[in-house]
Design a protein around this motif. Structure first.
Motif, PDB file in Angstrom:
ATOM      1  N   VAL A  61       0.823  -1.213   0.000  1.00 44.18           N
ATOM      2  CA  VAL A  61       0.000   0.000   0.000  1.00 44.18           C
ATOM      3  C   VAL A  61       0.854   1.259   0.000  1.00 44.18           C
ATOM      4  CG1 VAL A  61      -2.025  -1.043   1.056  1.00 44.18           C
ATOM      5  CG2 VAL A  61      -0.233  -0.099   2.524  1.00 44.18           C
ATOM      6  N   ARG A  62       2.044   1.180   0.548  1.00 48.73           N
ATOM      7  CA  ARG A  62       2.944   2.344   0.544  1.00 48.73           C
ATOM      8  C   ARG A  62       3.324   2.692  -0.888  1.00 48.73           C
ATOM      9  NH1 ARG A  62       3.652  -0.917   4.705  1.00 48.73           N
ATOM     10  NH2 ARG A  62       3.944  -0.075   6.818  1.00 48.73           N
ATOM     11  N   VAL A  63       3.587   1.672  -1.687  1.00 51.64           N
ATOM     12  CA  VAL A  63       3.948   1.901  -3.090  1.00 51.64           C
ATOM     13  C   VAL A  63       2.724   2.388  -3.870  1.00 51.64           C
ATOM     14  CG1 VAL A  63       4.935   0.870  -5.164  1.00 51.64           C
ATOM     15  CG2 VAL A  63       5.717   0.122  -2.908  1.00 51.64           C
ATOM     16  N   LYS A  64       1.548   1.831  -3.565  1.00 53.17           N
ATOM     17  CA  LYS A  64       0.332   2.312  -4.213  1.00 53.17           C
ATOM     18  C   LYS A  64       0.140   3.810  -3.948  1.00 53.17           C
ATOM     19  CE  LYS A  64      -2.337  -2.026  -4.157  1.00 53.17           C
ATOM     20  NZ  LYS A  64      -3.579  -2.700  -3.691  1.00 53.17           N
ATOM     21  N   ALA A  65       0.392   4.235  -2.722  1.00 54.16           N
ATOM     22  CA  ALA A  65       0.254   5.659  -2.383  1.00 54.16           C
ATOM     23  C   ALA A  65       1.219   6.509  -3.191  1.00 54.16           C
ATOM     24  CB  ALA A  65       0.477   5.862  -0.887  1.00 54.16           C
ATOM     25  N   VAL A  66       2.439   6.018  -3.396  1.00 50.48           N
ATOM     26  CA  VAL A  66       3.431   6.764  -4.173  1.00 50.48           C
ATOM     27  C   VAL A  66       3.016   6.826  -5.640  1.00 50.48           C
ATOM     28  CG1 VAL A  66       5.857   6.939  -4.821  1.00 50.48           C
ATOM     29  CG2 VAL A  66       5.244   6.141  -2.531  1.00 50.48           C
ATOM     30  N   VAL A  67       2.428   5.739  -6.157  1.00 46.80           N
ATOM     31  CA  VAL A  67       1.927   5.753  -7.531  1.00 46.80           C
ATOM     32  C   VAL A  67       0.841   6.816  -7.688  1.00 46.80           C
ATOM     33  CG1 VAL A  67       0.706   4.431  -9.300  1.00 46.80           C
ATOM     34  CG2 VAL A  67       2.520   3.339  -7.967  1.00 46.80           C
ATOM     35  N   LEU A  68      -0.030   6.943  -6.684  1.00 49.04           N
ATOM     36  CA  LEU A  68      -1.052   7.992  -6.736  1.00 49.04           C
ATOM     37  C   LEU A  68      -0.398   9.368  -6.791  1.00 49.04           C
ATOM     38  CD1 LEU A  68      -3.723   6.693  -4.188  1.00 49.04           C
ATOM     39  CD2 LEU A  68      -3.788   6.578  -6.679  1.00 49.04           C
ATOM     40  N   GLY A  69       0.670   9.549  -6.023  1.00 49.12           N
ATOM     41  CA  GLY A  69       1.401  10.811  -6.084  1.00 49.12           C
ATOM     42  C   GLY A  69       1.946  11.078  -7.473  1.00 49.12           C
ATOM     43  N   ALA A  70       2.371  10.016  -8.159  1.00 53.12           N
ATOM     44  CA  ALA A  70       2.888  10.164  -9.528  1.00 53.12           C
ATOM     45  C   ALA A  70       1.819  10.693 -10.472  1.00 53.12           C
ATOM     46  CB  ALA A  70       3.428   8.821 -10.029  1.00 53.12           C
ATOM     47  N   VAL A  71       0.561  10.308 -10.240  1.00 53.08           N
ATOM     48  CA  VAL A  71      -0.533  10.787 -11.096  1.00 53.08           C
ATOM     49  C   VAL A  71      -0.648  12.301 -11.013  1.00 53.08           C
ATOM     50  CG1 VAL A  71      -3.007  10.678 -11.564  1.00 53.08           C
ATOM     51  CG2 VAL A  71      -1.790   8.617 -10.838  1.00 53.08           C
TER      52      VAL A  71
END
Length: 245
Positions: A223-233
């Motif tokens: 989930v930490r990586v998922k959160a970072v992917v959202l930041g990339a958006v």
């Protein structure tokens, strides 16, 4: 919801009164509020239209609604930046962004520094830092030097590359099609998901900044990586899809 190959497009717009996603049970060692992401492998992000931006051309603070594949709201996000900063620096402006749940609790914090985004300045390219509600850094998204193709690395707190993002050479929706950024494994060899800027119609594309993004990643991704992917958006939106006035 309409499926085109392996890309899923959510066609219904979020309306006022739409239900929020029920918060899952607390999970040990999961940053508070990120439990929502444990049961999700795709998210649609709607940018809220700004009447001030539409009628005056003045750049306003970006606001977004994040929705799951059932049409339920997961989070809402709002940019925090100064009007003068937005006016002077435009797409490369620094900002902070708060991602909150339906109770207004901060779940994710995003910090974007002031930096260049041109291949002519390879030493200080775009970077954002993504943190949890308690201020612990979850990871970063860092632009890689490239002449034609947008490239980014998603890194953990130790700076290790976890995923890569690779965009197309042309990032405009000139052909009335989605613009897809591939989410790749750390070695860049395997596609594990995608971030797509979904075509919203000719009028919306030409005259507003009300963009819509689709995000897809593995269900079992941390989930930490998922959160970072959202930041990339949000970074991709700022860099490639805000109108130049």
């Amino acid at each position: 919801m309409v499926s085109h190959g392996h890309h899923t497009v959510v066609t219904n717009q979020p309306m006022s009164g739409v239900a929020w996603m029920v918060r899952p049970a607390l999970i040990p060692n999961c940053p508070p509020g990120l439990e929502y992401l444990t049961t999700i492998d795709q998210i649609t992000i709607y940018q809220k239209k700004s009447l001030l931006k539409i009628f005056t051309g003045c750049e306003t603070r970006n606001k977004f609604t994040l929705v799951n594949n059932l049409g339920q709201i997961i989070y809402e996000a709002e940019e925090e930046s100064d009007c003068l900063i937005r006016f002077c620096f435009g797409r490369i402006r620094p900002y902070e962004m708060e991602v909150r749940d339906n109770h207004g609790n901060r779940i994710i914090h995003i910090y974007r520094r002031l930096a260049c985004d041109s291949c002519l300045f390879p030493c200080y390219l775009q970077k954002i830092e993504v943190s949890s509600a308690d201020g612990a850094v979850l990871g970063t998204v860092e632009q890689e030097w490239s002449i034609c193709i947008p490239k980014f690395t998603i890194r953990d707190i130790s700076g290790n590359v976890i995923l890569r993002l690779r965009g197309p050479c042309i990032t405009s929706s000139c052909c009335c099609q989605d613009v897809v950024f591939d989410v790749l494994s750390a070695d860049g060899e395997t596609e594990v998901g995608h971030v797509s800027k979904q075509f919203s119609g000719v009028v919306t594309e030409l005259f507003t900044d009300a963009d819509r993004f689709g995000v897809q990643f593995p269900m079992d991704l941390d989930v930490r990586v998922k959160a970072v992917v959202l930041g990339a958006v949000f970074l991709i939106n700022s860099m490639f899809f805000e109108r130049r006035d």
